[in-house]
Scaffold this motif. Structure first.
Motif, PDB file in Angstrom:
ATOM      1  N   ILE A  91      82.730  81.330   3.938  1.00 54.81           N
ATOM      2  CA  ILE A  91      81.979  82.222   4.506  1.00 54.81           C
ATOM      3  C   ILE A  91      80.511  82.139   3.862  1.00 54.81           C
ATOM      4  CG2 ILE A  91      81.465  84.535   5.623  1.00 54.81           C
ATOM      5  CD1 ILE A  91      84.581  85.042   5.098  1.00 54.81           C
ATOM      6  N   ALA A  92      79.510  81.442   4.671  1.00 54.37           N
ATOM      7  CA  ALA A  92      78.227  81.540   4.203  1.00 54.37           C
ATOM      8  C   ALA A  92      77.453  82.813   4.504  1.00 54.37           C
ATOM      9  CB  ALA A  92      77.267  80.308   4.954  1.00 54.37           C
ATOM     10  N   ARG A  93      77.147  83.459   3.474  1.00 55.96           N
ATOM     11  CA  ARG A  93      76.241  84.723   3.455  1.00 55.96           C
ATOM     12  C   ARG A  93      74.994  84.816   2.733  1.00 55.96           C
ATOM     13  NH1 ARG A  93      78.885  89.429   4.987  1.00 55.96           N
ATOM     14  NH2 ARG A  93      77.946  90.501   3.585  1.00 55.96           N
ATOM     15  N   TYR A  94      74.055  84.799   3.183  1.00 54.92           N
ATOM     16  CA  TYR A  94      72.547  84.905   2.568  1.00 54.92           C
ATOM     17  C   TYR A  94      71.721  86.220   2.558  1.00 54.92           C
ATOM     18  CZ  TYR A  94      73.011  79.768   2.386  1.00 54.92           C
ATOM     19  OH  TYR A  94      73.758  78.745   2.100  1.00 54.92           O
ATOM     20  N   GLY A  95      72.328  87.145   3.796  1.00 56.02           N
ATOM     21  CA  GLY A  95      71.912  88.517   3.989  1.00 56.02           C
ATOM     22  C   GLY A  95      71.123  88.362   5.257  1.00 56.02           C
ATOM     23  N   VAL A 133      80.470  84.251  13.793  1.00 56.86           N
ATOM     24  CA  VAL A 133      80.254  85.404  13.065  1.00 56.86           C
ATOM     25  C   VAL A 133      81.660  85.831  12.732  1.00 56.86           C
ATOM     26  CG1 VAL A 133      79.857  87.923  13.634  1.00 56.86           C
ATOM     27  CG2 VAL A 133      78.391  86.103  14.634  1.00 56.86           C
ATOM     28  N   ILE A 134      81.856  86.091  11.398  1.00 56.04           N
ATOM     29  CA  ILE A 134      83.235  86.332  10.936  1.00 56.04           C
ATOM     30  C   ILE A 134      83.343  87.860  10.763  1.00 56.04           C
ATOM     31  CG2 ILE A 134      84.786  85.648   9.090  1.00 56.04           C
ATOM     32  CD1 ILE A 134      83.110  83.362  10.415  1.00 56.04           C
ATOM     33  N   PRO A 135      84.598  88.186  11.301  1.00 53.00           N
ATOM     34  CA  PRO A 135      85.006  89.673  11.402  1.00 53.00           C
ATOM     35  C   PRO A 135      85.735  89.844   9.954  1.00 53.00           C
ATOM     36  CG  PRO A 135      86.787  88.499  12.594  1.00 53.00           C
ATOM     37  CD  PRO A 135      85.439  87.311  12.408  1.00 53.00           C
ATOM     38  N   VAL A 136      85.717  91.267   9.723  1.00 50.60           N
ATOM     39  CA  VAL A 136      86.274  91.652   8.326  1.00 50.60           C
ATOM     40  C   VAL A 136      87.847  91.205   8.399  1.00 50.60           C
ATOM     41  CG1 VAL A 136      86.858  94.014   9.023  1.00 50.60           C
ATOM     42  CG2 VAL A 136      86.335  93.418   6.592  1.00 50.60           C
ATOM     43  N   THR A 137      88.492  91.159   9.692  1.00 49.04           N
ATOM     44  CA  THR A 137      89.833  90.658   9.590  1.00 49.04           C
ATOM     45  C   THR A 137      90.143  89.147   9.082  1.00 49.04           C
ATOM     46  OG1 THR A 137      89.649  90.689  11.874  1.00 49.04           O
ATOM     47  CG2 THR A 137      90.640  92.747  10.940  1.00 49.04           C
ATOM     48  N   GLN A 148      73.778  80.848   8.116  1.00 50.09           N
ATOM     49  CA  GLN A 148      75.003  81.361   7.765  1.00 50.09           C
ATOM     50  C   GLN A 148      76.002  80.682   8.705  1.00 50.09           C
ATOM     51  OE1 GLN A 148      73.669  85.691   6.103  1.00 50.09           O
ATOM     52  NE2 GLN A 148      73.726  85.509   8.182  1.00 50.09           N
ATOM     53  N   GLY A 149      77.297  81.382   8.635  1.00 49.39           N
ATOM     54  CA  GLY A 149      78.149  80.773   9.509  1.00 49.39           C
ATOM     55  C   GLY A 149      79.596  80.879   8.539  1.00 49.39           C
ATOM     56  N   GLY A 150      80.696  80.151   8.993  1.00 48.63           N
ATOM     57  CA  GLY A 150      81.758  79.949   8.263  1.00 48.63           C
ATOM     58  C   GLY A 150      83.037  79.664   9.162  1.00 48.63           C
TER      59      GLY A 150
END
Length: 387
Positions: free
Chosen positions: A140-144, A44-48, A153-155
């Motif tokens: 960063i893998a984002r699908y919603g 889980v990727i934080p905004v930082t 997802q992941g990253g």
């Protein structure tokens, strides 16, 4: 002279989501994720954190005072770029305090970008064997939320140095590749989440693998019996298993068992991190190095795939300098010390995106060396906590 992968390191944030909990929240059978997709957890990727900070956190483990002045190029593969114009490699070059007399370039073709970097780097080092090239894959893998692709997802980021007489993998001379204009996965500039035709993409992936594998065999006269293991691009680990099964009938019964054992070793890390896009193949290779029983001289096959679509098969032999103990210890510590978040926290973090204006971010919960501290005058503010 051998040329290949000398160092291969990884970074992803320490927060992760358990996919059994996600399955329960989405009211689906957990085995759909654990077995059907082949994933157990995802970062889980934080905004930082963004692709630059993750790349810097990975690359800081391969760049040191001994090789800093040997780096001639930074090749940054990503499909999660932060600027339409300026290369992510330029930010990375500064954060790593690399010299000014180098090239710093961003490469894009979906999940294939880092492999292009490896091949370009190999060609460069062949002409300049006293120098090295830093190759990074960071995404960063984002699908919603609540989409079919959510479970994939992941990253994270991988960082490699390509050099003469490498310590990990000596690359063979032949690689085979294929490209077609295909709409199996794409992300228009106005979208933060990708669009994908999942079943079609799986079929294209397998077709590309079979095509480049057949081409490789015809060019080299090598066969499946010449390989100890295969490493695959793993957007989810079941994908690589399907590709391997497509060629397993070419192997003897004994070798089929060995290839399957080594495939399981190659997906240990990806199963716990999720989709890295450009870094997925190389995290799988790192997992293979750390989790399988390999010996110098054994040949490994690598299949890279980027939707849209580009595929490449290449190979290498394990270096005589091969030693994995330090890497395996690092991953053991990393996985043992991650922090699990619940589904509600994951959803909150997923929705927490950078605004289109100046902002100061709270980095106190981020334990990484390199963090994104905010935006000032439309410029991302990166911090090296060891500077």
């Amino acid at each position: 002279m051998h040329i290949g992968i000398d160092q291969l390191e990884f970074y992803a944030p320490s927060t992760y989501l358990d996919l059994t909990e996600l399955a329960d929240a989405r009211q689906v059978d957990p085995n759909k994720y654990l077995i059907g997709i082949g994933q157990s957890q995802q970062a889980v990727i934080p905004v930082t954190q963004d692709v630059v900070t993750m790349a810097a956190n990975a690359a800081s483990r391969v760049i040191n005072d001994e090789n800093r002045n040997k780096i001639a190029m930074v090749l940054f593969g990503t499909e999660s770029g932060i600027d339409h114009s300026k290369s992510a490699a330029m930010y990375l070059k500064r954060l790593l305090q690399l010299p000014d007399n180098i090239r710093a370039i961003e490469l894009k073709q979906a999940c294939y970008g880092a492999t292009a970097g490896v091949q370009f780097a190999r060609d460069y080092v062949a002409l300049h064997p006293e120098q090295q090239v830093l190759v990074v894959g960071s995404d960063i893998a984002r699908y919603g939320l609540k989409t079919p692709g959510e479970v994939t997802q992941g990253g994270g980021a991988v960082a490699m140095t390509i050099s003469a007489e490498p310590a990990l993998l000596n690359l063979d001379d032949v690689s085979t590749f294929r490209s077609e204009d295909i709409m199996d996965f794409w992300r228009p500039l106005y979208r933060t989440e990708a669009l994908v035709d999942g079943r079609y993409s799986e079929n294209v992936y397998i077709d590309f693998f079979k095509a480049v594998w057949a081409n490789y065999q015809s060019q080299t006269n090598r066969h499946i019996r010449d390989f100890e293991a295969f490493a695959f691009h793993l957007p989810f680990t079941k994908m690589g298993l399907k590709a391997l099964r497509a060629v397993l009938p070419e192997a003897s019964e004994q070798q089929q068992s060995q290839l399957m054992t080594n495939f399981e070793a190659s997906r240990v890390y990806n199963r716990l991190v999720g989709n890295l896009y450009t870094g997925s193949l190389y995290l799988s290779l790192r997992s293979l190095f750390d989790q399988a029983t390999l010996k110098p001289g054994q040949r490994i096959g690598l299949f890279s795939y980027g939707s849209g679509a580009e595929g490449e098969f290449y190979s290498g032999t394990i270096s005589d300098k091969f030693d994995v103990e330090a890497s395996k210890a690092w991953f053991d510590h990393y996985f043992a010390n991650r922090t699990q978040v619940d589904v509600a926290t994951y959803e909150r973090l997923f929705k927490q995106q950078l605004p289109n204006h100046d902002v100061l971010l709270d980095t106190r919960q981020d334990d990484a060396r390199f963090v994104l501290a905010g935006i000032k005058h439309d410029q991302r503010q990166y911090v090296d906590r060891e500077a």
